[in-house]
Structure formats: structure tokens, C-alpha cells
Motif scaffolding. Structure first.
Motif, PDB file in Angstrom:
ATOM      1  N   THR A 151      46.478  41.292  28.658  1.00 31.42           N
ATOM      2  CA  THR A 151      45.059  41.327  28.264  1.00 31.42           C
ATOM      3  C   THR A 151      44.821  41.971  26.912  1.00 31.42           C
ATOM      4  O   THR A 151      43.673  42.187  26.524  1.00 31.42           O
ATOM      5  N   VAL A 210      41.465  34.310  28.890  1.00 35.55           N
ATOM      6  CA  VAL A 210      40.918  34.984  30.067  1.00 35.55           C
ATOM      7  C   VAL A 210      39.807  35.930  29.619  1.00 35.55           C
ATOM      8  O   VAL A 210      39.975  36.697  28.668  1.00 35.55           O
ATOM      9  N   GLN A 211      38.676  35.887  30.322  1.00 39.74           N
ATOM     10  CA  GLN A 211      37.523  36.708  29.979  1.00 39.74           C
ATOM     11  C   GLN A 211      37.411  37.912  30.920  1.00 39.74           C
ATOM     12  O   GLN A 211      37.866  37.858  32.062  1.00 39.74           O
ATOM     13  N   GLY A 245      41.048  41.789  41.722  1.00 42.03           N
ATOM     14  CA  GLY A 245      41.895  41.263  40.654  1.00 42.03           C
ATOM     15  C   GLY A 245      43.190  42.029  40.523  1.00 42.03           C
ATOM     16  O   GLY A 245      44.261  41.441  40.316  1.00 42.03           O
ATOM     17  N   GLU A 265      35.047  39.145  32.722  1.00 41.07           N
ATOM     18  CA  GLU A 265      34.351  38.957  33.989  1.00 41.07           C
ATOM     19  C   GLU A 265      35.218  38.258  35.043  1.00 41.07           C
ATOM     20  O   GLU A 265      34.856  38.227  36.224  1.00 41.07           O
ATOM     21  N   GLN A 266      36.370  37.712  34.641  1.00 42.34           N
ATOM     22  CA  GLN A 266      37.258  37.072  35.611  1.00 42.34           C
ATOM     23  C   GLN A 266      38.037  38.095  36.446  1.00 42.34           C
ATOM     24  O   GLN A 266      38.577  37.754  37.493  1.00 42.34           O
ATOM     25  N   ASN A 267      38.121  39.326  35.979  1.00 37.89           N
ATOM     26  CA  ASN A 267      38.910  40.355  36.660  1.00 37.89           C
ATOM     27  C   ASN A 267      40.343  39.884  36.903  1.00 37.89           C
ATOM     28  O   ASN A 267      40.967  40.206  37.921  1.00 37.89           O
ATOM     29  N   ASN A 268      40.845  39.110  35.975  1.00 28.77           N
ATOM     30  CA  ASN A 268      42.203  38.565  36.059  1.00 28.77           C
ATOM     31  C   ASN A 268      43.052  39.336  35.051  1.00 28.77           C
ATOM     32  O   ASN A 268      43.063  39.030  33.868  1.00 28.77           O
ATOM     33  N   LEU A 277      42.559  32.059  37.225  1.00 29.22           N
ATOM     34  CA  LEU A 277      41.815  32.474  38.403  1.00 29.22           C
ATOM     35  C   LEU A 277      40.776  33.540  38.077  1.00 29.22           C
ATOM     36  O   LEU A 277      40.884  34.243  37.075  1.00 29.22           O
ATOM     37  N   SER A 278      39.760  33.635  38.938  1.00 27.44           N
ATOM     38  CA  SER A 278      38.735  34.678  38.841  1.00 27.44           C
ATOM     39  C   SER A 278      38.650  35.407  40.173  1.00 27.44           C
ATOM     40  O   SER A 278      38.903  34.823  41.239  1.00 27.44           O
ATOM     41  N   PHE A 279      38.276  36.691  40.110  1.00 28.16           N
ATOM     42  CA  PHE A 279      38.217  37.524  41.306  1.00 28.16           C
ATOM     43  C   PHE A 279      36.898  38.283  41.354  1.00 28.16           C
ATOM     44  O   PHE A 279      36.346  38.638  40.307  1.00 28.16           O
TER      45      PHE A 279
END
Length: 419
Positions: free
Chosen positions: A245, A254-255, A282, A257-260, A274-276
Motif C-alpha cells: 500500500t 487499491v483505494q 481487511g 475505502e477497500q480496506n484491502n 477485493l473490498s472489506f
């Protein structure tokens, strides 16, 4: 280190044919003997591809990549025009010839004719940066695949030796010795994904804040809490997250807000992965993906499976961080090693020491009030049952007639008991 043996050809693909012998049957003999020789040297061998089955190139190479093996030895026998002789080893254009030469030199000691060690570039397009042989091309960089051509079976002299059981034993023993020596000289101490962290949360928080000043470092504590449930090294898992990240700045596809936090499922601009629902979910998905690679154990009891890619992993195929090379990241050369190196850097930069504490000084004793001169008489009368109430706070006050009458009466009763 696991080695998978491929017997070469099979089913409807017989390979070369000479002197009434098909190559696929001769390959089976050499593959079986080689597997036994390696096992006698305490090397882990996968025999699943030693068979008379036809596989498409994709089927075969997928099986090799999914085997969890580090090395594949594909056993073959050559044919040309009947005049050429000798043992050959073929390696990838992308790897050094160390393994191939180790095998070649051992076979040379048997006095069998040896021809060459080589690699061959694809001729599909000029300047192609791909291997010519599909079994090498389609397994690199996941597995180091070597093609061993034991001899030219269409040459009468080679054929006589290749079909002699003594020479079959001698050649496969030499190949096994070469492989064993290569493994011994290239053993690298790897870092297990499972285990106890070296770094403490404060060390990682200090490192994180030094790069990303605005971040809330509380996520470090979440990594340590969840990692402990799975037995994963929390410090290296968090280091992987800051690698993926860019120190939780999310400068890639990956953004935030995806908590990835580990790039799960992210393959490019059109697929950010994926998003969590929460940070904790995440983090747990990340830890679960590592758990899938590191072990074949089931998830800890009561845990929700957040990692939707968990079942896509070949369980236990990467027990160390270095084993993630070519699996978590492709081609992934040095991928796992980066995290171990960063761990060492943080350890040196932010040593784990207790904060300085002021010296302990003795406090002066708290002054105690003097004991009243009548306190002992009061306590003795109370213990004898002559006083029913505590009069400690009123020892200097005058007693009433009532108190005096009661005390005298109590004394009278005590005297009467003794008559």
C-alpha cells in the motif's frame, strides 16, 4: 525442498521410437529409478507425473506449478539421425546453469558419453525473451525446470547402454547426486510465515509515522491481535501491507475505502481487487491468505472467512516468506526477501528499549499521631466487655453520670460473679 519428476511423453504421445522401443516407456524406467535414488538421499519427491498419461502443455505445466515443488526434472531420451551420441541437460534462458552443470559433471564421472549443457531461446519471434521448450517456458519462474536427455536412443551404442539395467542405475544415481549437491550448496535459510514476531508494535508504529505522518498507527495493534489467532508473524505481515500500500498511502489501484491491505485480487487498473467492510476484516483477510499459503491446517474455530481467494491457494505451498516469490507476486523475484530485509532495517533504526524512568527515591515516613495515655485502659475495658461503645475519639471529654453509673454497675456484676 521438493522435486517433481516428469516421465516425459505418455498416452497417445509415444515420443521417439527406435529399435522397437518407444521413448515414453524408456523414460518411465529412468523417471522411476531417479525418484528412488533421490528418495534414498532423503529428498522429497513428487511421483505424480511418472505415468503413461497424455497431458496438454497447459495441463502438464499447471500440475507442475501447483505441486509445490521447487525443481522439476523432465526425463527424456533423444533421437536424431542415429549418428549422434551423448547425455544432455537443458535449462531455462532465465536461470543460471548451476543445477544443469552439477548434474552434467556427475554423469561425466560415469564415463557415459556426455554432450552438452545448454538453453534455447524461442524461435517464434526474433529477439524473443522466452524459452523454446514449453515445459520450461510455462513453469518459469514458479519452478526451476530441467530437461534431462539421458542419451540418443536411435544410436545403437547409446541404446545398448540406455536399456542396460546397470547403466540405468548408474546414470540415475549420478543425476540424483548432482541434484543433491546443488541443493546442499544452495540451501538458504528461509523465514517462516508462522511464528513469533521480532519487532514490537511501538517499533512498527515509529517506522510508519516516520514515513506517513498523518496515519493512525492503531492498525498495527489490529495486525498483532489477529495474527496471534492464526500464529502468523505479525511484524512481517504488517511490513507486507505497507509494501503493498506504499506505507498505507494507497498510491496504486487499491483505494483506502477497500480496506484491502495486501492487494488481494488486484490485477490492474480495471480490477482493484477485493473490498472489506472494516479495517479488522481487511486485516483478517490478509492474515487468512498468508495462513492458506503457510499451512494445511483448518481456520481457527469460530473465525469468519473474509478472504474470498482462500480456496484458490494451494494449501501449504509457501511456508516461508521467500516461498511467496512467484506466487503472491509474479515474477516476484526477491519479493519475500524484501520484507525480511525491511524487518532488519526497522529493528536497527528503532531499537526496542524501555523508556527512561526517573530514579526511585524513598518517600519520608508519614507522621503518626501520638497514642493517647488512656487508650490502653479503654481497649482493656472494651476487651473485658465493660465498655459497649468505642470512646477513642472522646477520651478527653467528661463522662456523664449515665456512663459512669453503667460502668460501675458492670463492675458490680463482675465482682458478684467472682464471689
Amino acid at each position: 525442498m521438493k522435486i517433481i519428476i516428469d516421465s516425459g511423453h505418455g498416452g497417445k504421445d509415444p515420443g521417439a521410437v527406435a529399435f522397437g522401443m518407444t521413448e515414453k516407456y524408456l523414460n518411465l524406467i529412468f523417471a522411476e529409478l531417479l525418484a528412488t535414488q533421490l528418495e534414498n538421499l532423503n529428498i522429497d519427491v513428487d511421483r505424480s507425473l511418472i505415468n503413461d498419461i497424455y497431458y496438454t502443455p497447459k495441463e502438464l505445466t499447471d500440475l507442475i506449478k501447483d505441486s509445490g515443488a521447487s525443481i522439476c526434472i523432465s526425463c527424456h531420451n533423444n533421437a536424431f539421425n542415429g549418428t549422434v551420441r551423448g547425455f544432455e541437460v537443458i535449462h531455462s534462458i532465465h536461470t543460471k546453469d548451476t543445477l544443469a552443470k552439477s548434474i552434467f559433471e556427475e554423469v561425466k564421472k560415469t564415463n557415459f558419453i556426455v554432450r552438452r549443457v545448454f538453453s534455447r531461446r524461442s524461435t517464434v519471434a526474433p529477439g524473443s525473451d522466452q524459452d523454446y521448450y514449453y515445459i520450461i517456458r510455462l513453469t518459469h519462474p514458479h519452478v526451476e525446470t530441467i530437461i534431462v536427455e539421458f542419451g540418443f536412443m536411435d544410436n545403437a551404442e547409446d541404446f545398448k547402454m540406455l536399456t542396460d539395467s546397470v547403466w540405468q542405475q548408474r546414470l540415475t544415481a549420478a543425476v540424483a547426486t548432482g541434484i543433491s549437491q546443488y541443493i546442499s550448496s544452495n540451501i538458504v535459510t528461509k523465514t517462516s510465515i508462522l511464528g513469533t514476531s521480532i519487532l514490537t508494535p511501538p517499533q512498527l508504529k515509529s517506522a510508519l509515522k516516520a514515513v506517513n505522518h498523518s496515519i493512525d498507527p492503531g492498525i498495527v495493534d489490529i495486525y498483532y491481535t489477529i495474527s496471534s489467532v492464526y500464529g502468523i508473524k505479525a511484524d512481517l505481515a504488517f511490513i507486507q501491507s505497507i509494501h503493498e500500500t506504499n506505507w498505507l498511502r494507497f498510491t496504486g489501484v487499491v483505494q483506502p475505502e477497500q480496506n484491502n491491505f495486501s492487494g488481494l485480487g488486484a490485477t490492474g487498473p480495471n480490477n482493484p481487487g477485493l473490498s472489506f467492510p472494516t479495517v479488522a476484516a481487511g486485516v483478517e483477510a490478509h492474515i487468512q491468505h498468508l495462513f492458506a499459503y503457510a499451512t494445511i491446517l483448518p481456520l481457527p474455530a469460530g473465525r469468519i472467512l473474509y478472504d474470498k481467494r482462500f480456496n484458490l491457494v494451494q494449501r501449504g505451498s509457501a511456508p516461508s516468506w521467500e516461498d511467496l516469490n512467484g506466487k503472491w507476486a509474479v515474477p516476484g523475484i526477491g519479493y519475500g526477501e524484501k520484507f525480511v530485509a525491511m524487518q532488519n532495517t526497522i529493528l536497527k533504526t528503532y531499537p526496542d528499549k524501555l523508556p527512561d524512568t526517573p530514579p526511585i527515591t524513598e518517600k519520608p515516613p508519614i507522621p503518626q499521631p501520638p497514642v493517647h495515655w488512656a487508650k490502653s485502659c479503654h481497649d482493656a475495658l472494651t476487651e473485658a466487655g465493660l465498655l459497649s461503645n468505642d470512646h477513642t475519639d472522646t477520651l478527653d471529654e467528661s463522662a456523664s453520670k449515665g456512663v459512669l453509673f453503667c460502668l460501675v454497675n458492670s463492675l458490680r456484676k463482675e465482682l458478684m460473679k467472682n464471689e
